[in-house]
Design an enzyme around this catalytic site. Structure first.
Site, mmCIF file in Angstrom:
data_model
loop_
_atom_site.group_PDB
_atom_site.id
_atom_site.type_symbol
_atom_site.label_atom_id
_atom_site.label_comp_id
_atom_site.label_asym_id
_atom_site.label_seq_id
_atom_site.Cartn_x
_atom_site.Cartn_y
_atom_site.Cartn_z
ATOM 1 N N HIS A 1 4.803 0.260 0.673
ATOM 2 C CA HIS A 1 5.263 -0.581 1.770
ATOM 3 C C HIS A 1 4.249 -1.664 2.087
ATOM 4 C CE1 HIS A 1 2.686 2.451 3.692
ATOM 5 N NE2 HIS A 1 2.457 1.554 4.644
ATOM 6 N N ARG B 1 -4.128 0.605 -2.410
ATOM 7 C CA ARG B 1 -3.507 -0.720 -2.380
ATOM 8 C C ARG B 1 -2.993 -1.127 -3.752
ATOM 9 N NH1 ARG B 1 -7.940 -0.505 0.865
ATOM 10 N NH2 ARG B 1 -7.568 -1.019 3.071
ATOM 11 N N GLN C 1 0.811 -1.214 0.000
ATOM 12 C CA GLN C 1 0.000 0.000 0.000
ATOM 13 C C GLN C 1 0.844 1.264 0.000
ATOM 14 O OE1 GLN C 1 -1.322 0.785 4.467
ATOM 15 N NE2 GLN C 1 -1.666 -1.368 3.915
ATOM 16 N N HIS D 1 0.172 5.813 0.818
ATOM 17 C CA HIS D 1 -0.738 6.835 1.321
ATOM 18 C C HIS D 1 -0.539 8.130 0.529
ATOM 19 C CE1 HIS D 1 -1.416 4.022 4.488
ATOM 20 N NE2 HIS D 1 -0.183 4.120 4.937
ATOM 21 N N GLU E 1 2.947 8.167 8.671
ATOM 22 C CA GLU E 1 2.880 7.315 9.863
ATOM 23 C C GLU E 1 4.268 6.919 10.332
ATOM 24 O OE1 GLU E 1 0.293 4.331 8.191
ATOM 25 O OE2 GLU E 1 1.952 2.962 7.802
#
Length: 394
Positions: free
Chosen positions: A258, A277, A96, A98, A133
């Site tokens: 990642h 994804r 995936q 972001h 994140e």
């Protein structure tokens, strides 16, 4: 300081014992993947003031300036800008990426205009926010993270005679690294449906027969066994394989492709659930959107180290929404900053929290609290292991 109760997300890749062990509960035999601590609408926590339990988003909405502090509201609006998670992976998560803020906002607004329900399985953007994140390993944690040099992936394909291996070698031979990686990933994600199964099966069979190559030896076959016919298993060869030791951390900005493979960790992120994804999933994959979001740069593994301050380790990456603090394990005496709101989780042991303004309380393993802005520095002492999320530097 207000005690929290939090929701568990039962994703299929979750471990069956780690979260129950943290919470002091009996495992029920089902996977429990993530414990969410925050105010995201997907699984909001509940606070327990004297008047009875209140969902954290409602508690914030009733007095955003008092709960979050004026500076947090000025920067991020009337919402808690971070989300803390305890993550327990017993199987690989999806491959995936972001989006950045601009892409998240435009994508969300476009899907809103199109009338796609937020919970629709084919929806890409569930909120208008980016999702950088940080992951802090609690035990050895395995991941695929960011692109490695195309030449390294190409070397691993040498000697393989199959059709797909030859095509990928050609893609990876491009002189421009961005173009080489984009071509290889695009080829894998756009394999023609009538031939995809055959090409991937032939590749995996040949890879297995030769015993694999380098750090990716067992990954391709393991992923292919879990997700037959999924190009993400072969795409793993394009990425760095990483094994974090306990206490090591990664920071994943927008665009970093990642997949987490296995282990337990603490995550803190901007409060968003936007995930695009590429594979290793039975969920929606939007190939054109994903290819526009992925950063095809070759970069070092994005380890991020802490600063040691006041008996704690502070992880402050380039994300204004959050900072992660780790205290312990062992005998601890430290202070958490008190400028904005914070969420504290006890991973082990027993500690006392005493705020400069207000009362103190005791936390034991698995317990958590929400600390509103204006409480001042919070003293943490005892014997244990504690993590806390706060807003980035105010």
């Amino acid at each position: 300081m207000l005690r929290l109760t939090n929701q568990v997300r039962p994703y299929a890749w979750g471990a069956r014992t780690a979260i129950p062990r943290l919470l002091g509960a009996e495992p029920d035999g089902t996977p429990q993947a993530e414990l969410w601590l925050g105010a995201h609408h997907g699984a909001p926590s509940t606070v327990h003031p004297d008047g009875g339990p209140v969902p954290l988003p409602r508690f914030i909405a009733d007095d955003p300036h008092g709960v979050l502090g004026p500076r947090t509201v000025e920067r991020f609006g009337a919402r808690l800008p971070f989300l803390l998670k305890f993550l327990a992976a017993d199987a690989p998560l999806s491959l995936q990426v972001h989006p950045d803020t601009a892409r998240a906002r435009s994508g969300f607004e476009a899907e809103e205009r199109a009338g796609i329900p937020v919970g629709a399985p084919h929806r890409n953007y569930r909120d208008p926010h980016h999702k950088p994140e940080l992951l802090l390993a609690l035990d050895p944690f395995e991941a695929l993270c960011g692109f490695r040099e195309p030449a390294a992936a190409r070397r691993d394909l040498e000697g393989l005679d199959g059709e797909l291996a030859g095509l990928l070698r050609g893609d990876l031979a491009a002189s421009d690294t961005h173009e080489a990686l984009r071509s290889a990933l695009t080829r894998l994600l756009r394999l023609p449906a009538p031939e995809r199964g055959r090409l991937l099966a032939e590749f995996v069979a040949e890879w297995s027969a030769c015993g694999g190559r380098g750090a990716h030896t067992g990954i391709v076959t393991d992923l292919a066994d879990r997700y037959p016919g999924d190009p993400g298993a072969v795409a793993a060869l394009l990425l760095n394989r990483v094994t974090l030791r306990p206490g090591q951390a990664l920071f994943l900005p927008a665009g970093n492709l990642h997949a987490y493979l296995r282990g337990t960790a603490v995550e803190v992120m901007a409060s968003s659930d936007n995930v695009l994804r590429a594979g290793l999933t039975h969920k929606h994959v939007d190939v054109p959107e994903l290819l526009d979001v992925v950063d095809f740069s070759v970069l070092p593994v994005p380890y991020t180290g802490p600063r040691r301050l006041d008996g704690r380790r502070e992880f402050r990456p380039e994300a204004p929404e959050f900072t992660l603090h780790e205290i312990g394990p062992g005998r601890v005496a430290a202070y958490l900053p008190g400028e904005g709101p914070s969420v504290v989780l006890a991973l082990d042991g027993r500690v006392e929290l005493v705020a400069e303004v207000g009362h103190g309380l005791t936390l034991v393993r698995g317990e958590s609290v929400f600390i509103p802005a204006g409480s001042g520095p919070v003293k943490v002492e005892g014997r244990g292991h504690v993590v806390a999320a706060t807003v980035g530097a105010l």
